[in-house]
Design an enzyme around this catalytic site. Structure first.
Site, PDB file in Angstrom:
ATOM      1  N   ASP A  10       0.880  -1.176   0.000  1.00  0.00           N
ATOM      2  CA  ASP A  10       0.000   0.000   0.000  1.00  0.00           C
ATOM      3  C   ASP A  10       0.912   1.218   0.000  1.00  0.00           C
ATOM      4  O   ASP A  10       2.130   1.112   0.205  1.00  0.00           O
ATOM      5  CB  ASP A  10      -0.894  -0.007   1.257  1.00  0.00           C
ATOM      6  CG  ASP A  10      -1.792   1.231   1.346  1.00  0.00           C
ATOM      7  OD1 ASP A  10      -2.239   1.727   0.291  1.00  0.00           O
ATOM      8  OD2 ASP A  10      -2.043   1.711   2.463  1.00  0.00           O
ATOM      9  N   GLY A  43      -2.924   9.551  -3.437  1.00  0.00           N
ATOM     10  CA  GLY A  43      -4.223   9.935  -3.990  1.00  0.00           C
ATOM     11  C   GLY A  43      -4.236  11.173  -4.865  1.00  0.00           C
ATOM     12  O   GLY A  43      -5.092  11.310  -5.728  1.00  0.00           O
ATOM     13  N   CYS A  73      -4.121  -1.205  -2.220  1.00  0.00           N
ATOM     14  CA  CYS A  73      -4.208   0.241  -2.373  1.00  0.00           C
ATOM     15  C   CYS A  73      -5.148   0.482  -3.554  1.00  0.00           C
ATOM     16  O   CYS A  73      -4.858   0.056  -4.683  1.00  0.00           O
ATOM     17  CB  CYS A  73      -2.816   0.805  -2.680  1.00  0.00           C
ATOM     18  SG  CYS A  73      -2.816   2.579  -2.983  1.00  0.00           S
ATOM     19  N   THR A  75      -5.829   3.228  -4.988  1.00  0.00           N
ATOM     20  CA  THR A  75      -5.247   4.199  -5.920  1.00  0.00           C
ATOM     21  C   THR A  75      -4.317   3.484  -6.900  1.00  0.00           C
ATOM     22  O   THR A  75      -4.347   3.751  -8.112  1.00  0.00           O
ATOM     23  CB  THR A  75      -4.502   5.289  -5.120  1.00  0.00           C
ATOM     24  OG1 THR A  75      -5.386   5.788  -4.109  1.00  0.00           O
ATOM     25  CG2 THR A  75      -4.056   6.416  -5.995  1.00  0.00           C
ATOM     26  N   CYS A 179     -10.771   3.412  -0.030  1.00  0.00           N
ATOM     27  CA  CYS A 179      -9.375   3.692   0.291  1.00  0.00           C
ATOM     28  C   CYS A 179      -9.103   2.845   1.523  1.00  0.00           C
ATOM     29  O   CYS A 179      -9.927   2.814   2.450  1.00  0.00           O
ATOM     30  CB  CYS A 179      -9.179   5.177   0.588  1.00  0.00           C
ATOM     31  SG  CYS A 179      -7.572   5.537   1.340  1.00  0.00           S
TER      32      CYS A 179
HETATM   33  N1  DGL Z   1      -4.489   3.500   0.811  1.00  0.00           N
HETATM   34  C1  DGL Z   1      -4.630   4.120  -0.461  1.00  0.00           C
HETATM   35  C2  DGL Z   1      -5.859   3.619  -1.199  1.00  0.00           C
HETATM   36  O1  DGL Z   1      -6.449   2.614  -0.856  1.00  0.00           O
HETATM   37  C3  DGL Z   1      -4.710   5.599  -0.531  1.00  0.00           C
HETATM   38  C4  DGL Z   1      -4.010   6.492   0.389  1.00  0.00           C
HETATM   39  C5  DGL Z   1      -3.172   7.497  -0.373  1.00  0.00           C
HETATM   40  O2  DGL Z   1      -3.692   8.490  -0.902  1.00  0.00           O
HETATM   41  O3  DGL Z   1      -1.977   7.237  -0.410  1.00  0.00           O
HETATM   42  O4  DGL Z   1      -6.242   4.233  -2.159  1.00  0.00           O
END
Ligand code: DGL
Length: 264
Positions: A10, A43, A73, A75, A179
Site C-alpha cells: 500500500d 491519492g 491500495c 489508488t 481507500c
Molecule cells: N491507501 C490508499 C488507497 O487505498 C490511498 C491512500 C493514499 O492516498 O496514499 O487508495
C-alpha cells in the site's frame, strides 16, 4: 503446497486491513508487507507517477520471493493494475476494486451505492464502471476525499460533512470504503452519514480472491509450516507503527524495518 510468503503493498499502513483479514482467514500463511509511507499519499499524484511507484513496490515484494501479491491500495489498483498484472503475470496478483465492487453489489439492497476514495481512484472511474458492469441499474454516487488521507482529527468531521452530503442526498444503503485507510474512521463516517448503512472494507474484500487463486494452483502453505511476518516501510516508521497498532490491535514494532527501495 507453497510456503513462500504472500506480498501485500500500500502507499502506507492502510493495506494492513488486508493483513488483518489474511491473518484471520489464513493464519498459516507467511507474509511480507510494504508501505510506501515516504511517498504517501498517492491519492493526489498523476497516474504515471502512481504506476511508477506501484510497479516498484511490486518489484520490491518480488525481491522477497513472494508467491502472490495483494495490491491493497485502491489508488494503485485503479491506476496501475494493467501494468502490475503484465509485470507479474507468473504469479496471482489481485487488486481491491473488482472484489470490493462485487461485495458492494452483493450487499446493497436498493442498488444505491456510495463510493468514497482518493482523487486518483475516483478520476479513473473504475469503481463506477465495475459496479455498473455487475448491476446496470445501480446508482453510484462517487466522492473523492482529498482531505481524508492523512487522517487529520480536528478537521476530520468537517471534511466528512462535505464528503458525505452527496451520499446522504442519494440515500445510499452501502458505502464502499474505497481507500484502505478509511476503516480506521468507519465509525465517524457512519455517524456523519446519519442513518444506518452497510460498509465494504476494500482491503479485506480482496483477500478471498488471492486465497482462491492460490488454492486453484495448489499453492497454499503446508499446514505444518511455521508462518512468518515481515513489515517494511519506506520512512516515517513511527507513524506507520502507530497506525499499525490501530489496525492490527497489536504491536508489530519488532517485525518492522525501514527500507529505502528507491534503487529498485
Ligand atoms: N491507501 C490508499 C488507497 O487505498 C490511498 C491512500 C493514499 O492516498 O496514499 O487508495
Amino acid at each position: 503446497m507453497d510456503d513462500r510468503p504472500i506480498g501485500v503493498f500500500d502507499s502506507g499502513a492502510g493495506g494492513l486491513t488486508s493483513v488483518r483479514r489474511l491473518r484471520a482467514e489464513a493464519p498459516g500463511e507467511s507474509l511480507v508487507y510494504f508501505g510506501d509511507c515516504l511517498r504517501a499519499p498517492y491519492g493526489g499524484l498523476a497516474p504515471e507517477e502512481i504506476k511508477r511507484l506501484s510497479r516498484r513496490n511490486a518489484r520490491f515484494l518480488r525481491s522477497r520471493n513472494v508467491k502472490a501479491i495483494i495490491v491493497s491500495c485502491n489508488t494503485s489498483t485503479a491506476n496501475a493494475m494493467a501494468e502490475l498484472a503484465a509485470d507479474n503475470a507468473d504469479i496471482p496478483i489481485v487488486g481491491t476494486v473488482v472484489p470490493t465492487a462485487e461485495a458492494a453489489v452483493r450487499t446493497s439492497q436498493s442498488g444505491r451505492i456510495g463510493v468514497l476514495a482518493t482523487e486518483a481512484t475516483i478520476r479513473s472511474g473504475l469503481y463506477e464502471r465495475t459496479i455498473l458492469g455487475l448491476r446496470p441499474d445501480a446508482a453510484v454516487t462517487s466522492r473523492s476525499c482529498p482531505k481524508l488521507v492523512p487522517l487529520d482529527d480536528p478537521a476530520l468531521r468537517a471534511a466528512l460533512e462535505e464528503d458525505l452530503a452527496p451520499l446522504r442526498a442519494a440515500r445510499v444503503d452501502t458505502v464502499v470504503l474505497g481507500c484502505t485507510h478509511y476503516p480506521l474512521i468507519e465509525e465517524a463516517i457512519l455517524d456523519v452519514l446519519g442513518y444506518p448503512a452497510a460498509t465494504v472494507d476494500s482491503g479485506a474484500a480482496c483477500v478471498g480472491s488471492v486465497l482462491a487463486a492460490l488454492r486453484d494452483r495448489d499453492a497454499l502453505a503446508d499446514p505444518s509450516h511455521e508462518p512468518t511476518e515481515q513489515y517494511f516501510c519506506s520512512g516515517r516508521k513511527d507513524d506507520f507503527l502507530a497506525v499499525a497498532r490501530g489496525f492490527l490491535g497489536r504491536s508489530i514494532d519488532g517485525l518492522t524495518q525501514e527500507m529505502d527501495i528507491s534503487a529498485i
